[in-house]
Structures are given as C-alpha cells and as structure tokens.
Scaffold this motif. Structure first.
Motif, short mmCIF file in Angstrom:
data_model
loop_
_atom_site.label_atom_id
_atom_site.label_comp_id
_atom_site.label_asym_id
_atom_site.label_seq_id
_atom_site.Cartn_x
_atom_site.Cartn_y
_atom_site.Cartn_z
N ASN A 106 -118.14 21.84 30.60
CA ASN A 106 -116.89 22.59 30.71
C ASN A 106 -116.84 23.26 32.08
O ASN A 106 -117.48 24.29 32.31
CB ASN A 106 -116.79 23.61 29.58
N LYS A 107 -116.08 22.68 32.99
CA LYS A 107 -116.07 23.15 34.37
C LYS A 107 -115.47 24.55 34.50
O LYS A 107 -115.95 25.38 35.29
CB LYS A 107 -115.32 22.17 35.25
N ALA A 108 -114.41 24.83 33.74
CA ALA A 108 -113.74 26.12 33.84
C ALA A 108 -114.66 27.24 33.37
O ALA A 108 -114.78 28.29 34.02
CB ALA A 108 -112.45 26.11 33.04
N GLN A 109 -115.30 27.05 32.22
CA GLN A 109 -116.20 28.07 31.70
C GLN A 109 -117.43 28.24 32.58
O GLN A 109 -117.89 29.36 32.80
CB GLN A 109 -116.61 27.73 30.26
N THR A 110 -117.96 27.13 33.07
CA THR A 110 -119.12 27.20 33.97
C THR A 110 -118.78 27.99 35.23
O THR A 110 -119.56 28.85 35.68
CB THR A 110 -119.59 25.79 34.35
N ALA A 111 -117.60 27.72 35.79
CA ALA A 111 -117.18 28.42 37.00
C ALA A 111 -117.02 29.92 36.73
O ALA A 111 -117.36 30.75 37.58
CB ALA A 111 -115.87 27.83 37.51
N MET A 112 -116.48 30.27 35.55
CA MET A 112 -116.31 31.67 35.22
C MET A 112 -117.64 32.39 35.10
O MET A 112 -117.82 33.50 35.63
CB MET A 112 -115.53 31.83 33.89
N VAL A 113 -118.60 31.78 34.44
CA VAL A 113 -119.93 32.38 34.29
C VAL A 113 -120.56 32.60 35.66
O VAL A 113 -121.11 33.67 35.95
CB VAL A 113 -120.83 31.49 33.41
N LYS A 114 -120.48 31.60 36.52
CA LYS A 114 -121.08 31.73 37.85
C LYS A 114 -120.38 32.78 38.70
O LYS A 114 -121.03 33.58 39.39
CB LYS A 114 -121.05 30.37 38.56
N GLU A 115 -119.04 32.81 38.65
CA GLU A 115 -118.29 33.78 39.45
C GLU A 115 -118.57 35.21 39.00
O GLU A 115 -118.84 36.09 39.84
CB GLU A 115 -116.80 33.50 39.37
N VAL A 116 -118.50 35.46 37.71
CA VAL A 116 -118.76 36.80 37.19
C VAL A 116 -120.19 37.22 37.50
O VAL A 116 -120.45 38.35 37.92
CB VAL A 116 -118.48 36.88 35.67
N GLY A 117 -121.13 36.31 37.31
CA GLY A 117 -122.53 36.62 37.60
C GLY A 117 -122.75 36.98 39.05
O GLY A 117 -123.41 37.98 39.37
N GLN A 118 -122.18 36.20 39.94
CA GLN A 118 -122.34 36.46 41.37
C GLN A 118 -121.68 37.78 41.77
O GLN A 118 -122.22 38.53 42.60
CB GLN A 118 -121.75 35.30 42.17
#
Length: 272
Positions: A64-76
């Motif tokens: 799931n690209k959208a969820q993966t991107a959200m996790v990475k963005e929030v984490g960073q």
C-alpha cells in the motif's frame, strides 16, 4: 585468612549489584525519571539493528503505497522535531546513535513498535484505526518515545542486574548468546515472529504516552486527537485491552484519563 561463608559471599554480590545500580543511572528527558543504565548504547543498538533486519527479512513489506508514504512522512517529521529539540537543549549526544527507519509491514495485527536506535515498524492492521496523519502521529510519537526514553535499554539493564549479577552485556553475548538474544527480545518489546509482542511495563507505557503527545506536538500534529485514537482502539478491543498494543494498561479509561492530564503540557509545544 578465613574464607567467607556463603551468606557473606551472597551479601557481597548483592552489595556490588546495589552499588552498580546506584552509580549507573541516567535521566529520561522531559519527565526527569531516573532509570538504571548498565548497558551501552552501542551494544544495545547493534543488537536491535540486527533483530530489525531479521524481522524485515521474515515479514513482507506492505504494498500500500499511500499508507507506506504516510508512515514514513510522519516518522521523519517527528524524528526531525525530536532531533531539533534535543539540539536546542544540548542533548544531541543522547540520540547520536539513532539511525531512523520507518516501515509498514503486510500484517493485519493492530500494532506498531520502535526498537532502540529508532527502528520503527507499523502493521497494516493499525492503519484503519489511525485513519489519518494525526492518528499515525499518535502511534508514532508513542513508539519513538519508547526509544528516546531508552526503555529497551532500561529493561535490558534490569535483567542484567537481577538475573546475572552485574555481568557485562559483552560478556553475555560471548558466553550465552542465545540467552542474551532472548533477553533482548523481551527488553525491546518485540519478538521476531509475526504478532508476538512482549509488552512494556505500565510505567514505561504511561511515560511513552506522555512523551508521545509532546513529540507529535513538536512536529505539528494535534495532540488532542490522541483521545479519539485511543477511544477507537478501545472500541475495537471491546474494552478488554486484549490486543497486543494495549496489553499493559489496566483499562482504556485510565489511559485516556492520563492522556487528558498530559494534554495541557503537550499543547504548549503544539502552540509554539
């Protein structure tokens, strides 16, 4: 010279361990709680990074690209906010060993964790409960707080002190590698098998809740949304707290009450 009898030998060992515990203490940032510290950051993070790599080899990443991107963005974003805060306070050395990494795995367990050194895993099963970036930030802040507060290192130190009478971690790794790896899994709050979670203590969980609110607020995420997130978690578990992510708190109501008490402090960072 008379040989020491067994009771005197035991007393001597206990005295030595007590002295180590008294002298080997550190302080958790922001909360000011004193904690035992008998293991080095380099030793703990080396073990954590190895276990993290093994976990990713054994568990598929989400597609799931959208969820993966959200996790990475929030984490960073939260990691960057934590680093800025520590730099402003002259505490950068405390997290100098961190190598941040954020991954979403294809598993429907509603869970997430962060190993020492900033290695984070989210499970797909927690994303519908998080709903949006604020919800992800609630979870991310909480898990990063465990790592920043060095809860894994603290638990490892407690095991070294109580089970092995102050033996150094490097000695344990060479003499009892399997036992030491098992200790690490318990200390870090996660095992390498899918869904096997070893919970933190209530003290650690409550401290992570408080720090998590502050960290998400520092990154510009609204900490007041945490109450709604944990309410959704409570509804999902039917109020019983049976799912791994909730296993250490006595009741959902108590957790939410603690969060509400911590909100005014967190909002000070959000409104800056």
């Amino acid at each position: 010279m008379k040989k020491l009898t067994l009771p005197y030998k035991i007393a001597g060992v206990l005295l030595l361990v007590t002295a180590l515990i008294i002298t080997a203490c550190s302080v958790v940032p922001i909360t000011g709680r004193r904690q035992i510290s008998l293991v080095s950051d380099s030793e703990v993070t080396a073990m954590a990074f190895s276990q993290y790599s093994q976990f990713l080899q054994e568990n598929p990443l989400s597609t799931n690209k959208a969820q993966t991107a959200m996790v990475k963005e929030v984490g960073q974003n939260i990691a960057a906010a934590v680093e800025r805060y520590f730099a402003e306070k002259g505490l950068s050395d405390a997290i100098a060993h961190f190598q941040w990494e954020f991954n979403l795995v294809a598993d429907d367990t509603p869970n997430a964790w962060c190993m020492p050194g900033g290695k984070v895993v989210f499970y797909e099963g927690i994303m519908p409960i998080a709903q949006d970036a604020n919800g992800v930030a609630v979870v991310m802040g909480h898990e990063i707080a465990h790592a920043v507060a060095k809860h894994g290192s603290e638990r490892m130190s407690q095991q070294v002190a109580t089970e092995l009478a102050g033996t150094t971690l490097s000695v344990l790794l060479s003499e009892k590698p399997e036992q030491t790896q098992a200790m690490a899994q318990t200390a870090f709050g996660v095992a390498t098998q899918v869904g096997v979670i070893l919970p933190y203590s209530r003290t650690h969980e409550t401290e992570a809740d408080r720090l998590g609110l502050i960290f998400m607020a520092m990154a510009g995420y609204d900490p007041s949304t945490a109450v709604a997130f944990w309410s959704r978690m409570a509804e999902m578990s039917g109020g019983g707290g049976s799912i791994p992510f909730l296993s250490t708190h006595p009741t959902h109501q108590k957790r939410i009450q603690d969060l509400q008490r911590a909100l005014p402090e967190a909002m000070q960072y959000y409104n800056k």
